[in-house]
Design a protein around this motif. Structure first.
Motif, PDB file in Angstrom:
ATOM      1  N   LEU A  11      -0.327  36.138  20.880  1.00 23.56           N
ATOM      2  CA  LEU A  11      -0.243  35.416  19.608  1.00 23.56           C
ATOM      3  C   LEU A  11       1.065  34.639  19.525  1.00 23.56           C
ATOM      4  O   LEU A  11       1.096  33.502  19.069  1.00 23.56           O
ATOM      5  N   ASN A  12       2.120  35.287  20.008  1.00 20.52           N
ATOM      6  CA  ASN A  12       3.427  34.639  19.974  1.00 20.52           C
ATOM      7  C   ASN A  12       3.417  33.297  20.694  1.00 20.52           C
ATOM      8  O   ASN A  12       4.150  32.386  20.348  1.00 20.52           O
ATOM      9  N   LEU A  13       2.565  33.236  21.708  1.00 25.29           N
ATOM     10  CA  LEU A  13       2.492  32.022  22.507  1.00 25.29           C
ATOM     11  C   LEU A  13       2.297  30.779  21.656  1.00 25.29           C
ATOM     12  O   LEU A  13       2.836  29.732  21.942  1.00 25.29           O
ATOM     13  N   PHE A  14       1.507  30.934  20.616  1.00 22.00           N
ATOM     14  CA  PHE A  14       1.104  29.724  19.920  1.00 22.00           C
ATOM     15  C   PHE A  14       2.121  29.260  18.893  1.00 22.00           C
ATOM     16  O   PHE A  14       1.976  28.223  18.298  1.00 22.00           O
ATOM     17  N   VAL A  15       3.139  30.091  18.686  1.00 23.01           N
ATOM     18  CA  VAL A  15       4.184  29.624  17.785  1.00 23.01           C
ATOM     19  C   VAL A  15       5.447  29.344  18.591  1.00 23.01           C
ATOM     20  O   VAL A  15       6.525  29.232  18.059  1.00 23.01           O
ATOM     21  N   ASN A  16       5.273  29.223  19.911  1.00 21.13           N
ATOM     22  CA  ASN A  16       6.405  29.158  20.807  1.00 21.13           C
ATOM     23  C   ASN A  16       6.723  27.698  21.152  1.00 21.13           C
ATOM     24  O   ASN A  16       5.884  26.977  21.694  1.00 21.13           O
ATOM     25  N   THR A  23       8.652  31.505  30.878  1.00 21.15           N
ATOM     26  CA  THR A  23       8.153  32.525  31.807  1.00 21.15           C
ATOM     27  C   THR A  23       7.033  31.962  32.677  1.00 21.15           C
ATOM     28  O   THR A  23       6.426  30.946  32.331  1.00 21.15           O
ATOM     29  N   THR A  24       6.786  32.640  33.801  1.00 21.65           N
ATOM     30  CA  THR A  24       5.708  32.202  34.701  1.00 21.65           C
ATOM     31  C   THR A  24       4.380  32.156  33.947  1.00 21.65           C
ATOM     32  O   THR A  24       3.567  31.258  34.145  1.00 21.65           O
ATOM     33  N   PHE A  25       4.196  33.170  33.097  1.00 19.68           N
ATOM     34  CA  PHE A  25       2.973  33.242  32.312  1.00 19.68           C
ATOM     35  C   PHE A  25       2.802  31.973  31.460  1.00 19.68           C
ATOM     36  O   PHE A  25       1.735  31.361  31.432  1.00 19.68           O
ATOM     37  N   GLU A  26       3.890  31.549  30.828  1.00 15.60           N
ATOM     38  CA  GLU A  26       3.817  30.330  30.007  1.00 15.60           C
ATOM     39  C   GLU A  26       3.536  29.100  30.864  1.00 15.60           C
ATOM     40  O   GLU A  26       2.783  28.212  30.460  1.00 15.60           O
ATOM     41  N   ILE A  27       4.161  29.060  32.045  1.00 16.93           N
ATOM     42  CA  ILE A  27       3.937  27.903  32.925  1.00 16.93           C
ATOM     43  C   ILE A  27       2.453  27.796  33.238  1.00 16.93           C
ATOM     44  O   ILE A  27       1.855  26.717  33.125  1.00 16.93           O
ATOM     45  N   ILE A  28       1.837  28.924  33.611  1.00 16.96           N
ATOM     46  CA  ILE A  28       0.421  28.889  33.978  1.00 16.96           C
ATOM     47  C   ILE A  28      -0.443  28.533  32.763  1.00 16.96           C
ATOM     48  O   ILE A  28      -1.351  27.707  32.857  1.00 16.96           O
ATOM     49  N   VAL A  29      -0.116  29.117  31.614  1.00 16.90           N
ATOM     50  CA  VAL A  29      -0.889  28.789  30.413  1.00 16.90           C
ATOM     51  C   VAL A  29      -0.810  27.287  30.141  1.00 16.90           C
ATOM     52  O   VAL A  29      -1.824  26.619  29.901  1.00 16.90           O
ATOM     53  N   ALA A  30       0.402  26.734  30.235  1.00 16.24           N
ATOM     54  CA  ALA A  30       0.557  25.304  29.957  1.00 16.24           C
ATOM     55  C   ALA A  30      -0.234  24.476  30.958  1.00 16.24           C
ATOM     56  O   ALA A  30      -0.823  23.455  30.607  1.00 16.24           O
ATOM     57  N   LYS A  31      -0.258  24.922  32.206  1.00 16.37           N
ATOM     58  CA  LYS A  31      -0.918  24.120  33.226  1.00 16.37           C
ATOM     59  C   LYS A  31      -2.433  24.159  33.121  1.00 16.37           C
ATOM     60  O   LYS A  31      -3.123  23.309  33.692  1.00 16.37           O
ATOM     61  N   THR A  32      -2.973  25.162  32.418  1.00 15.98           N
ATOM     62  CA  THR A  32      -4.427  25.172  32.254  1.00 15.98           C
ATOM     63  C   THR A  32      -4.871  24.161  31.206  1.00 15.98           C
ATOM     64  O   THR A  32      -6.020  23.746  31.198  1.00 15.98           O
ATOM     65  N   MET A  33      -3.926  23.770  30.327  1.00 16.68           N
ATOM     66  CA  MET A  33      -4.325  22.981  29.173  1.00 16.68           C
ATOM     67  C   MET A  33      -4.925  21.600  29.471  1.00 16.68           C
ATOM     68  O   MET A  33      -5.985  21.280  28.951  1.00 16.68           O
ATOM     69  N   GLN A  77       5.790  22.385  26.894  1.00  7.70           N
ATOM     70  CA  GLN A  77       5.162  22.279  28.227  1.00  7.70           C
ATOM     71  C   GLN A  77       3.749  21.730  28.154  1.00  7.70           C
ATOM     72  O   GLN A  77       3.326  20.971  29.009  1.00  7.70           O
ATOM     73  N   ILE A  78       3.015  22.152  27.118  1.00  4.72           N
ATOM     74  CA  ILE A  78       1.645  21.656  27.008  1.00  4.72           C
ATOM     75  C   ILE A  78       1.655  20.144  26.788  1.00  4.72           C
ATOM     76  O   ILE A  78       0.900  19.403  27.414  1.00  4.72           O
ATOM     77  N   VAL A  79       2.566  19.698  25.914  1.00  5.98           N
ATOM     78  CA  VAL A  79       2.678  18.256  25.674  1.00  5.98           C
ATOM     79  C   VAL A  79       3.010  17.537  26.974  1.00  5.98           C
ATOM     80  O   VAL A  79       2.391  16.527  27.328  1.00  5.98           O
ATOM     81  N   LYS A  80       3.950  18.104  27.725  1.00  5.09           N
ATOM     82  CA  LYS A  80       4.334  17.490  29.004  1.00  5.09           C
ATOM     83  C   LYS A  80       3.144  17.402  29.956  1.00  5.09           C
ATOM     84  O   LYS A  80       2.898  16.364  30.565  1.00  5.09           O
ATOM     85  N   GLU A  81       2.392  18.494  30.078  1.00  6.39           N
ATOM     86  CA  GLU A  81       1.254  18.508  31.003  1.00  6.39           C
ATOM     87  C   GLU A  81       0.221  17.452  30.604  1.00  6.39           C
ATOM     88  O   GLU A  81      -0.320  16.745  31.454  1.00  6.39           O
TER      89      GLU A  81
END
Lengths: 374, 394, 603
Positions: free
Chosen positions: A5-10, A220-230, A16-20
């Motif tokens: 949940l924290n991810l979405f207020v991060n 974090t690596t987790f965030e990087i991967i989440v952003a890259k799926t977007m 990163q999502i915007v960048k991707e």
């Protein structure tokens, strides 16, 4: 869960999502490359990929001058699938036409044909088929058999005889091939687009050195991967929707099932493809390796997905392997939703493998990125 | 000898060297470029992956996975009647080679399985089967339901079920012909009707397209990206030498892959080579002209690996796959798409490959195909040559 | 056929002799103009380049150096004007140009998956030489480049300096009459650079014309003649000494400035009479503006208790002066930053740091501590293990043994908040080329967790400080190198980190941009920001408080720049430069190694 949940207020993740998204969609040329070719391919391949036989040329070597051979040839000539009848007068000419691929099949009608029928016996016609085109040849024979049965019925009009079998084709009463091809192609094209986009995403940053920059930041690596799926998720979803709309409204494929079941399945499908793409990307050192890797995995995956031929026709070992291919499961879902109004239970039976593939591949991608830090 | 003469000798030596270097085409320079390219190709693991591993996987899949021959289609047989003849017909269905029967008592049981895709159709032997059979009226005796969402399989199920019933009837009333016309199909070149025999030769065309177009596009683009092209352009080597030096190794690689694939086809996948080996080699060699030309053209226009691979995929690989007549009949395509297929070199290659493997040396097929491939190849090279200048001006 | 060739070659030869007789210049440039779309790369100038001389081609980024090189070697066609090389017109006799010239592009086209020997053979054969018959040339080239022991090694596995030497060897095949080298020394350490110089010197002695383009002005000083380009125009043409002489008695040094040298430099640069200034160890070196007097600088020297001495002008002084002087001494960026407060005085530390890749040890037992506010330099030849050590310090590599800490955190296990304590500027300024400048700024603010008003405020601040407003919507790829560097620094500093890692921050950047960069870095250090920097640039090492020298994975020296220079004093170099100190350290480490090996062998 809380972490999720924290991810979405991060703010880090948002950045990163915007960048991707921007790195694919900012450049108008790359916007075109992402959207136009798949839609054009849908159009071209829909018409190109057909297993029906049309515009076929057929040779006839008729040594019988009787009524029934004339009737048979006339009916073949009038058939929809036939383009032209080539009449030949020698077995050599017949052989030549087959050899040159000028005709797909040749009828060799013996001199006794009409006489045999008149005598109440069975008239035999030899059909020579070009075995180089085995599939089309088989279908042609099927069509010819139907015509022969028609002639036969005309012969036997005095005797009572009817087809002992009533056939009903569910979901697609006239067996229109396009109804099958268009939904399947949407799946394949979404698969390839998502695979290509993600397989380049990490390897490109690695080649350009921005990946180090990302790794030293607090993300974090987790965030990087989440952003890259977007981006692949967003683009895949838009492409998928466009193609489903095209299938329903342009190609007039009946849409019987639930749109609200198809959407989550499409998302899960793209997610599992993205996982495979990111896995390829995280082990590739260069963009070239990533491109070739995606290609070497994507092409066999499409071949084994059940699009060209049913999965149950394959050897058992390959059938098992096919279970790991997201496209195999999605094809069942998309065909089922369009034509069969597949119920939720059946959809779910085909979505949980997607969930597992996505979980496994995405975790592998995280692990590979982490282990590269060694 | 004084200084003057020794100087003259010196400049003459220079002259000879200049003269040799000046020539527009020099074998030694060419061979140097060829050697370099070959070493690079051999040392890059991704080249080996694409040139040897991927072809084997593809041929294997075309031989075993992409079989257009239907076998073991799962259908249900709903036996609503308990009569002896109904049991006998059900047994006839269960005994066939191409159907895998799930017996049932109620059609609702199997209907759901058709929706979920576990069954491809079902046959209903109705309660009044016995009555219908003996009534003497022209009416049907069984009902066949198929899954129309897979049109090919549906067609097969319908036709095959019909055949089973007709045969069963014929065996019961021996003597009464089912039909007065009997078509006796003979499949020339492929008597056992194995789709593998026509697919594997076609797959060789796909493999050669990957090597010729895709790989070439990538390696030439890489040369631009890494800046080695600038260094080579500043040497006396001419454009023709650079281009041929680049292509010759991939030509050899393509021919080696063809031979390996042909051997694999003949010895492992049981595809006969009825034509001659020289004919196969000539066809392959000529096909590589447009394939390499296309790869070269793509890379000299884009000079970027990512774009080159995308364009090679869309303009080389996919058309060879879908529009070459290898999987899908060209005659059955709409006219505008048929027109496009004339521009695709793989179309001609597939037709000739199937002929050389299955039929033999039919030059009436080969010659027009060779001419068409050559023409397309020359066209690609002419443009590629124009696009590659001996400087960096774009 | 051979007849035709013969006739052709005689025609060419007689042509050569006629032209040679008329004019003896190696390269003649006449009113050459080159445009790329709207951009005027070369503005129409004329010059001559002579045989038997080393000619330097210098100028800031985007001055047109590479464009001129490519025109001279026939790879670009001028829009107007004429260039002849060894008597051949570069457009009309394009074929001949490739025979009489050797060219080494900026990123030389070595085939990384071919060995040293295979690369050399390729270029020899492309120039019509038979490798078997010219074994002597190969031997002498291998000897010349000291690549003899490495003939079987793949070019991709060579260090940067060895690659450049191999590139030179390839360009020298078939003894060209004119040799064109485009920035051959970028990324090359001082030892290899010395080798390159020696090689080129020998070539010009044999009568070859060598053109050497460079952004390093100490190199330009060594050329016999210099072409100085700026914005496509020829600003100066002649021996470098001639330009240097124009600013005689304007260069001064403030000796023994001590710990406050950064403040002194800043003050000095803000004086109206001072055009340029740099730090040299414990001293500050300044150049006065034309017609300025020494009053202001004397006052400053008295103020800080330093002695003022007149020193020999350098070519670099003259260069900066010609281009209108360097930037001021105040960093607008540093002004805005609050002084850094840390819990401890040690900002970065490592103990017994070791990294092995299989059998190969990249970093071997390295330990040091860096104080808060210190500028700490990591120096060493190519392949000595600087980058590996650097990457372990900022958490990109995991050490095989030992540990590294930044502000008390081991970054391998660090949480996001610990990682936000450092800023990182990678080699080649890794920016997102697919995003615009504005989007790059927003991304780096976001990825460090900045939000809302503070994010907007910081981004605006960076845009103003680094004067980026005109480029906001362009891609970083199309920015001039100097702006790229500014943007990279802006991105690394967005979150105000107390520790800043800079990996070769000024490689290939021209002197003026470099000075501006160091003004910011000096300002940041004065605010207590700790700076870790790797560099090949000896002038830059002078800015450091302390320098760690690495050689073959080991730390061989760690001291202030002055102390290192002091250690290298001998008869040949009574007043050694940082470069001399570097070479001295490497050579003595080599001797140590050999002695140890001999000792081992003896046992």
């Amino acid at each position: 869960m809380r972490r999720f949940l924290n991810l979405f207020v991060n703010a880090r993740l948002r950045a990163q999502i915007v960048k991707e998204l921007l790195s694919i969609l900012r450049d108008p040329r790359s916007r075109i490359i992402v959207f136009v070719p798949p839609l054009m391919q849908l159009l071209i391949f829909t018409f190109a990929t057909t297993l029906e036989v049309r515009n076929a040329d057929i040779a006839v070597y008729d040594r019988d001058a009787g009524h029934w051979s004339h009737e048979l040839v006339a009916r073949i000539d009038a058939a929809d699938f036939v383009n032209e009848i080539h009449t030949v007068h020698s077995p050599e000419a017949l052989r030549d036409l087959i050899d040159r691929r000028a005709v797909i099949a040749a009828l060799n009608i013996g001199p006794e044909f009409s006489r045999d029928i008149a005598a109440g016996k069975v008239g035999t016609v030899q059909v020579i088929v070009d075995g180089r085109r085995s599939n089309a040849g088989q279908i042609t024979v099927g069509y010819l058999n139907t015509i022969a049965a028609g002639v036969s019925a005309a012969v036997q009009r005095d005797t009572v005889h009817a087809n002992p079998v009533v056939v009903r084709h569910w979901f697609n009463p006239n067996l229109i091939y396009r109804w099958f091809v268009v939904p399947a192609l949407s799946g394949i094209l979404v698969f390839f687009s998502a695979l290509m986009i993600t397989s380049l995403s990490i390897s490109r940053e690695r080649e350009l050195g921005t990946f180090d920059q990302l790794l030293v930041s607090p993300t974090t690596t987790f965030e990087i991967i989440v952003a890259k799926t977007m981006p692949a998720l967003a683009i895949g979803l838009v492409l998928g929707l466009m193609m489903i709309a095209a299938a329903a409204f342009v190609f007039r494929v009946p849409f019987e099932g639930s749109f609200w079941l198809l959407m989550p399945s499409l998302l899960l499908f793209i997610l599992s493809v993205v996982g495979i793409g990111l896995m390829i990307s995280s082990v590739s050192a260069t963009q070239q390796q990533a491109i070739l890797g995606a290609f070497a995995i994507g092409v066999p995956a499409v071949l084994m997905s059940g699009f060209a031929t049913p999965v149950e026709n394959m050897p058992t070992l390959l059938q098992w392997l096919a279970e790991a291919i997201p496209l195999k499961h999605f094809l069942v879902i998309v065909e089922g939703t369009f034509l069969k109004a597949m119920p939720a239970s059946d959809i779910i039976a085909n979505t949980w493998p997607l969930v597992i593939i996505a979980l496994v591949t995405l975790s592998m991608a995280v692990v590979f990125v982490r282990s590269r830090l060694e | 000898m004084n200084d003057q003469t020794s100087k003259t000798v010196d400049s003459q030596a220079d002259l000879i060297q200049d003269e040799r270097a000046q020539r527009a085409f020099d074998w030694r320079r060419l061979m140097a470029l060829v050697r370099k390219e070959s070493l690079q190709a051999i040392r890059d693991p991704s080249t080996i992956l694409i040139a040897f591993v991927l072809p084997i996987i593809l041929l294997f899949l075309f031989a075993y996975a992409v079989s257009l021959d239907v076998r073991e289609v799962r259908i249900g047989v709903v036996l609503e009647s308990d009569s002896a003849s109904a049991q006998s017909l059900a047994a006839a269905f269960a005994g066939t080679r191409y159907l895998k029967v799930t017996p049932a008592r109620d059609r609702r049981e199997v209907a759901e399985q058709v929706v979920s895709g576990q069954l491809r159709g079902y046959v209903v032997i109705p309660q009044d089967f016995e009555k219908r059979l003996t009534s003497g009226q022209p009416q049907s005796v069984v009902q066949v339901i198929t899954d129309g969402s897979l049109p090919n399989t549906a067609n097969f199920v319908a036709n095959y079920a019909q055949g089973v019933v007709l045969n069963w009837q014929a065996s019961r009333h021996s003597g009464r012909p089912v039909s007065v016309i009997n078509l006796e199909p003979r499949y020339w070149f492929n008597a056992e009707l194995e789709s593998r025999r026509s697919l594997v030769p076609g797959a060789i065309a796909i493999v050669m397209t990957i090597i010729g177009t895709m790989l070439t596009a990538l390696v030439v683009a890489r040369e631009w990206e890494r800046g080695t092209m600038e260094a080579v352009l500043s040497t006396p080597a001419s454009v023709v030498e650079i281009l041929i030096g680049k292509l010759l190794p991939y030509f050899v690689l393509g021919m080696a892959a063809t031979l390996a694939s042909a051997a694999l086809a003949a010895f492992v996948f049981d595809v006969p080579l009825r034509g001659s080996l020289p004919a196969l080699l000539i066809l392959s060699a000529v096909f590589l002209v447009p394939a390499l030309g296309q790869g070269l053209l793509i890379s000299s226009v884009t000079k970027n690996q990512f774009l080159a691979s995308q364009i090679a995929l869309f303009s080389g690989f996919l058309p060879a796959f879908l529009l070459s007549g290898f999987l899908f009949e060209i005659d059955a395509m709409p006219v505008p798409i048929q027109a496009i297929t004339y521009l695709i070199p793989a179309r001609y290659f597939v037709s000739s490959l199937q002929t050389v493997f299955l039929a033999g040396d039919v030059w009436a097929v080969f010659l027009p195909d060779l001419a068409a491939m050559m023409a397309i190849g020359v066209f690609f090279f002419a443009i590629a040559k124009r696009k590659t200048r001996k400087n960096l001006e774009s | 056929m051979s007849n035709v060739n013969h006739v052709m070659s005689t025609a060419i030869t007689s042509d050569v002799f006629r032209r040679l007789g008329k004019n003896n210049a190696a390269v003649m440039i006449e009113d050459v103009v080159k445009r790329f779309g709207e951009v005027q790369a070369l503005n129409g100038f004329s010059a001559e380049i002579q045989y038997g001389r080393l000619t330097g081609l210098v100028g800031p980024d985007g001055a047109g150096k590479t464009t001129l090189m490519r025109i001279m070697t026939g790879l670009l066609v001028p829009n107007s004007g004429r260039v002849t090389l060894a008597g051949f017109d570069v457009v009309d006799d394009n074929e001949a140009i490739h025979i009489v010239s050797g060219y080494m592009p900026q990123r030389f086209g070595l085939y990384e998956d071919l060995s040293v020997m295979e690369n050399m053979r390729l270029y020899a054969q492309l120039r019509g030489m038979d490798a078997d018959q010219h074994g002597d040339i190969f031997d002498s080239l291998l000897d010349f480049t000291r690549l003899g022991p490495f003939t079987k090694r793949l070019a991709g596995k060579l260090s940067g300096g060895m690659k450049q030497k191999l590139g030179l060897a390839c360009a020298l095949m078939a003894k060209p009459k004119v040799l064109l080298l485009d920035e051959p020394s970028v990324g090359v350490d001082p030892v290899s650079r010395q080798d390159l110089w020696r090689m080129v010197q020998e070539l010009t002695d044999d009568g070859m014309a060598v053109v050497w383009s460079t952004a390093y002005l100490d190199e330009a000083e060594r050329c016999q003649s210099v072409l100085l380009l700026n914005e496509g125009k020829l600003e100066f043409n002649g021996p470098p000494q001639e330009l240097t002489d124009q600013i005689k008695e304007r260069s001064y040094r403030l000796e023994q400035v001590g710990t406050e040298r950064r403040a002194v430099l800043s003050k000095a640069l803000n004086l109206a009479s001072v055009g340029d200034g740099v730090i040299q160890g414990d001293a500050v070196r300044v150049v006065l503006r034309e017609d300025a007097n020494t009053r202001e600088i004397k006052a400053l020297a008295d103020d800080v208790g330093a002695s003022l001495t007149l020193v020999q002008p350098r070519f670099e002084d003259a260069f900066i002066d010609l281009l209108g002087g360097g930037p001021g001494g105040t960093s607008a960026l540093a002004e805005r930053i609050d002084a850094v407060e840390l819990g401890s005085d040690v900002a970065v530390s490592c103990r017994n740091l070791t990294k092995r890749f299989g059998d190969f040890t990249a970093t071997d037992d390295v330990s040091f501590e860096v104080q808060k506010g210190e500028i700490f330099g990591l120096l060493g030849p190519n392949g000595a293990g600087k980058s590996t050590t650097f990457k372990m310090l900022c958490g990109l590599f995991k050490p095989t043994e030992g540990e590294a800490q930044v502000v008390g955190h081991d970054l391998r296990y660090a949480t996001g908040s610990a990682k936000s304590q450092l800023g990182y500027m990678a080699q080649k300024f890794s920016l997102y080329g697919l995003l615009s400048v504005q989007q790059n700024l927003e991304f780096s603010a976001g990825v460090y967790g900045l939000e809302g008003d503070i994010k907007r405020q910081r981004i605006d601040e960076m845009i103003n400080t680094f004067d980026l407003s005109q480029y906001l919507s362009t891609s970083p790829d199309s920015l001039p190198l100097g702006y790229k560097q500014r943007l990279a620094l802006a991105c690394a500093l967005m979150h105000r980190p107390p520790v800043l890692f800079l990996d070769e921050p000024t490689s290939g950047v021209d002197p003026i941009t470099r000075r501006e960069f160091w003004t910011h870095i000096n300002g940041l250090a004065r605010k207590g920001v700790t700076i870790m920097v790797t560099t090949h640039f000896m002038d830059e090492a002078e800015y450091c408080d302390r320098v760690a020298m690495m050689y073959r994975a080991r730390l061989i020296a760690l001291d202030t720049p002055d102390a290192l220079k002091q250690g290298a004093v001998n008869e040949k170099h009574p007043d050694p430069t940082m470069e001399d100190a570097f070479i001295h350290l490497v050579e003595s480490a080599q001797l140590d190694d050999e002695a140890r090996r001999d000792a081992k062998a003896a046992v």
